[in-house]
Design a protein around this motif. Structure first.
Motif, PDB file in Angstrom:
ATOM      1  N   GLU A 120      47.610  45.540  50.121  1.00 54.63           N
ATOM      2  CA  GLU A 120      47.539  44.778  48.876  1.00 54.63           C
ATOM      3  C   GLU A 120      47.050  43.369  49.169  1.00 54.63           C
ATOM      4  OE1 GLU A 120      51.601  47.040  48.623  1.00 54.63           O
ATOM      5  OE2 GLU A 120      50.450  45.940  50.115  1.00 54.63           O
ATOM      6  N   SER A 121      46.407  42.798  48.185  1.00 57.77           N
ATOM      7  CA  SER A 121      45.977  41.408  48.288  1.00 57.77           C
ATOM      8  C   SER A 121      45.869  40.830  46.884  1.00 57.77           C
ATOM      9  CB  SER A 121      44.631  41.302  49.021  1.00 57.77           C
ATOM     10  OG  SER A 121      43.634  42.000  48.320  1.00 57.77           O
ATOM     11  N   GLY A 122      45.687  39.531  46.816  1.00 54.59           N
ATOM     12  CA  GLY A 122      45.460  38.886  45.530  1.00 54.59           C
ATOM     13  C   GLY A 122      46.647  38.151  44.961  1.00 54.59           C
ATOM     14  N   GLY A 123      47.789  38.254  45.614  1.00 60.03           N
ATOM     15  CA  GLY A 123      48.948  37.524  45.118  1.00 60.03           C
ATOM     16  C   GLY A 123      48.765  36.027  45.285  1.00 60.03           C
ATOM     17  N   GLY A 124      49.679  35.273  44.702  1.00 60.24           N
ATOM     18  CA  GLY A 124      49.602  33.820  44.803  1.00 60.24           C
ATOM     19  C   GLY A 124      50.575  33.179  43.849  1.00 60.24           C
ATOM     20  N   SER A 125      50.378  31.889  43.660  1.00 57.04           N
ATOM     21  CA  SER A 125      51.245  31.112  42.776  1.00 57.04           C
ATOM     22  C   SER A 125      50.442  30.609  41.588  1.00 57.04           C
ATOM     23  CB  SER A 125      51.827  29.918  43.546  1.00 57.04           C
ATOM     24  OG  SER A 125      52.640  30.355  44.604  1.00 57.04           O
ATOM     25  N   VAL A 126      50.986  30.824  40.410  1.00 55.26           N
ATOM     26  CA  VAL A 126      50.337  30.365  39.187  1.00 55.26           C
ATOM     27  C   VAL A 126      51.406  29.838  38.242  1.00 55.26           C
ATOM     28  CG1 VAL A 126      48.389  31.964  39.334  1.00 55.26           C
ATOM     29  CG2 VAL A 126      50.455  32.642  38.090  1.00 55.26           C
ATOM     30  N   GLN A 127      50.969  29.160  37.214  1.00 58.36           N
ATOM     31  CA  GLN A 127      51.900  28.719  36.182  1.00 58.36           C
ATOM     32  C   GLN A 127      51.962  29.761  35.075  1.00 58.36           C
ATOM     33  OE1 GLN A 127      50.485  24.686  35.204  1.00 58.36           O
ATOM     34  NE2 GLN A 127      52.188  23.925  36.466  1.00 58.36           N
ATOM     35  N   THR A 128      52.987  29.655  34.262  1.00 55.24           N
ATOM     36  CA  THR A 128      53.137  30.603  33.157  1.00 55.24           C
ATOM     37  C   THR A 128      51.869  30.578  32.298  1.00 55.24           C
ATOM     38  OG1 THR A 128      54.275  28.895  31.875  1.00 55.24           O
ATOM     39  CG2 THR A 128      55.646  30.489  33.047  1.00 55.24           C
ATOM     40  N   GLY A 129      51.500  31.772  31.881  1.00 57.01           N
ATOM     41  CA  GLY A 129      50.282  31.913  31.107  1.00 57.01           C
ATOM     42  C   GLY A 129      49.046  32.143  31.951  1.00 57.01           C
ATOM     43  N   GLY A 130      49.182  31.982  33.258  1.00 60.60           N
ATOM     44  CA  GLY A 130      48.048  32.149  34.149  1.00 60.60           C
ATOM     45  C   GLY A 130      47.758  33.607  34.462  1.00 60.60           C
ATOM     46  N   SER A 131      46.762  33.815  35.322  1.00 65.62           N
ATOM     47  CA  SER A 131      46.309  35.164  35.657  1.00 65.62           C
ATOM     48  C   SER A 131      46.156  35.332  37.161  1.00 65.62           C
ATOM     49  CB  SER A 131      44.950  35.444  34.994  1.00 65.62           C
ATOM     50  OG  SER A 131      45.030  35.386  33.599  1.00 65.62           O
ATOM     51  N   LEU A 132      46.337  36.541  37.591  1.00 71.49           N
ATOM     52  CA  LEU A 132      46.060  36.937  38.971  1.00 71.49           C
ATOM     53  C   LEU A 132      45.510  38.353  38.944  1.00 71.49           C
ATOM     54  CD1 LEU A 132      49.236  35.726  40.924  1.00 71.49           C
ATOM     55  CD2 LEU A 132      46.915  34.851  41.220  1.00 71.49           C
ATOM     56  N   ALA A 185      34.204  54.028  44.195  1.00 70.21           N
ATOM     57  CA  ALA A 185      33.260  53.800  45.295  1.00 70.21           C
ATOM     58  C   ALA A 185      33.905  52.963  46.397  1.00 70.21           C
ATOM     59  CB  ALA A 185      32.006  53.128  44.763  1.00 70.21           C
ATOM     60  N   LYS A 186      34.710  51.985  45.996  1.00 76.30           N
ATOM     61  CA  LYS A 186      35.366  51.119  46.976  1.00 76.30           C
ATOM     62  C   LYS A 186      36.738  51.657  47.375  1.00 76.30           C
ATOM     63  CE  LYS A 186      33.110  46.854  45.485  1.00 76.30           C
ATOM     64  NZ  LYS A 186      33.305  45.484  44.953  1.00 76.30           N
ATOM     65  N   ASN A 187      37.179  52.707  46.716  1.00 74.46           N
ATOM     66  CA  ASN A 187      38.520  53.251  46.945  1.00 74.46           C
ATOM     67  C   ASN A 187      39.564  52.135  46.864  1.00 74.46           C
ATOM     68  OD1 ASN A 187      40.208  55.502  47.391  1.00 74.46           O
ATOM     69  ND2 ASN A 187      40.384  54.996  49.571  1.00 74.46           N
ATOM     70  N   THR A 188      39.453  51.377  45.786  1.00 73.13           N
ATOM     71  CA  THR A 188      40.337  50.230  45.589  1.00 73.13           C
ATOM     72  C   THR A 188      40.864  50.254  44.162  1.00 73.13           C
ATOM     73  OG1 THR A 188      39.133  48.889  47.209  1.00 73.13           O
ATOM     74  CG2 THR A 188      40.466  47.715  45.577  1.00 73.13           C
ATOM     75  N   VAL A 189      42.138  49.969  44.037  1.00 69.61           N
ATOM     76  CA  VAL A 189      42.782  49.869  42.734  1.00 69.61           C
ATOM     77  C   VAL A 189      43.049  48.401  42.458  1.00 69.61           C
ATOM     78  CG1 VAL A 189      44.835  50.415  41.407  1.00 69.61           C
ATOM     79  CG2 VAL A 189      43.810  52.149  42.874  1.00 69.61           C
ATOM     80  N   TYR A 190      42.873  48.018  41.204  1.00 72.07           N
ATOM     81  CA  TYR A 190      43.097  46.635  40.802  1.00 72.07           C
ATOM     82  C   TYR A 190      44.181  46.568  39.733  1.00 72.07           C
ATOM     83  CZ  TYR A 190      38.546  46.090  43.021  1.00 72.07           C
ATOM     84  OH  TYR A 190      37.513  46.111  43.921  1.00 72.07           O
ATOM     85  N   LEU A 191      44.872  45.455  39.724  1.00 80.21           N
ATOM     86  CA  LEU A 191      45.825  45.166  38.656  1.00 80.21           C
ATOM     87  C   LEU A 191      45.539  43.749  38.169  1.00 80.21           C
ATOM     88  CD1 LEU A 191      48.245  46.303  37.078  1.00 80.21           C
ATOM     89  CD2 LEU A 191      49.732  45.091  38.698  1.00 80.21           C
ATOM     90  N   GLN A 192      44.873  43.663  37.039  1.00 80.56           N
ATOM     91  CA  GLN A 192      44.601  42.377  36.422  1.00 80.56           C
ATOM     92  C   GLN A 192      45.829  41.964  35.629  1.00 80.56           C
ATOM     93  OE1 GLN A 192      41.762  40.256  36.508  1.00 80.56           O
ATOM     94  NE2 GLN A 192      43.207  38.885  35.489  1.00 80.56           N
ATOM     95  N   MET A 193      46.404  40.830  35.989  1.00 81.56           N
ATOM     96  CA  MET A 193      47.640  40.387  35.357  1.00 81.56           C
ATOM     97  C   MET A 193      47.360  39.101  34.592  1.00 81.56           C
ATOM     98  SD  MET A 193      50.344  41.149  38.437  1.00 81.56           S
ATOM     99  CE  MET A 193      49.817  39.748  39.397  1.00 81.56           C
ATOM    100  N   ASN A 194      47.502  39.172  33.290  1.00 80.26           N
ATOM    101  CA  ASN A 194      47.277  38.023  32.418  1.00 80.26           C
ATOM    102  C   ASN A 194      48.578  37.607  31.750  1.00 80.26           C
ATOM    103  OD1 ASN A 194      44.490  38.182  32.984  1.00 80.26           O
ATOM    104  ND2 ASN A 194      44.164  39.595  31.280  1.00 80.26           N
ATOM    105  N   SER A 195      48.566  36.435  31.179  1.00 76.08           N
ATOM    106  CA  SER A 195      49.738  35.924  30.460  1.00 76.08           C
ATOM    107  C   SER A 195      50.998  36.065  31.301  1.00 76.08           C
ATOM    108  CB  SER A 195      49.912  36.661  29.117  1.00 76.08           C
ATOM    109  OG  SER A 195      48.758  36.531  28.321  1.00 76.08           O
ATOM    110  N   LEU A 196      50.907  35.651  32.528  1.00 74.09           N
ATOM    111  CA  LEU A 196      52.029  35.817  33.453  1.00 74.09           C
ATOM    112  C   LEU A 196      53.225  34.991  33.017  1.00 74.09           C
ATOM    113  CD1 LEU A 196      50.024  35.993  36.770  1.00 74.09           C
ATOM    114  CD2 LEU A 196      51.632  37.730  35.950  1.00 74.09           C
ATOM    115  N   GLU A 197      54.393  35.572  33.237  1.00 70.50           N
ATOM    116  CA  GLU A 197      55.664  34.943  32.875  1.00 70.50           C
ATOM    117  C   GLU A 197      56.488  34.754  34.143  1.00 70.50           C
ATOM    118  OE1 GLU A 197      57.132  37.961  30.300  1.00 70.50           O
ATOM    119  OE2 GLU A 197      55.678  37.539  28.705  1.00 70.50           O
TER     120      GLU A 197
END
Length: 124
Positions: free
Chosen positions: A6-18, A74-86
């Motif tokens: 897995e990759s793509g995690g991080g720190s955001v403020q509420t309402g942000g996206s990852l 093709a990339k054998n990759t799954v994504y999870l777009q996370m919006n409006s983070l709480e």
């Protein structure tokens, strides 16, 4: 041997996206799909969403209308777009797959393969 990263995690403020990614080796997501779980400190692991082997996303009520799952075959990759983070979304997010054996999918919990997790931190 199956490896999930897995990759793509991080720190955001509420309402942000990852956007999280899960890449597999030794396994094709088109075999048996996959599932995202998360675990927050002091809490039990909880199901977030899944992607079927056809690439169809399935969501729990926790994240419906905020998160979007997808599969790039093709990339054998799954994504999870996370919006409006709480703040309640703060957790380690894990990618997991059923065991693919003999052309079939075994969903026994003790046979699942897991990634190492990626931390998502949402602050107010």
């Amino acid at each position: 041997q199956v490896q999930l990263v897995e990759s793509g995690g991080g720190s955001v403020q509420t309402g942000g996206s990852l956007k999280l990614s899960c890449t597999a080796s030794g396994y094709r997501f088109t075999y048996c799909g996959m599932t995202w779980y998360r675990q927050a400190p002091g809490k039990e692991r909880e199901l977030v969403s899944s992607v079927t082997r056809a690439g169809t996303p399935i969501y729990t009520d926790l994240v419906r209308d905020r998160f979007t799952g997808s599969l790039d075959k093709a990339k054998n990759t799954v994504y999870l777009q996370m919006n409006s983070l709480e703040t309640e979304d703060t957790a380690v997010y894990y990618c997991t797959t059923p065991r693919y054996v003999g052309g079939g999918c075994n969903n026994r919990d003790d046979l699942r393969d897991w990634g190492q997790g990626t931390q998502v931190t949402v602050s107010s």
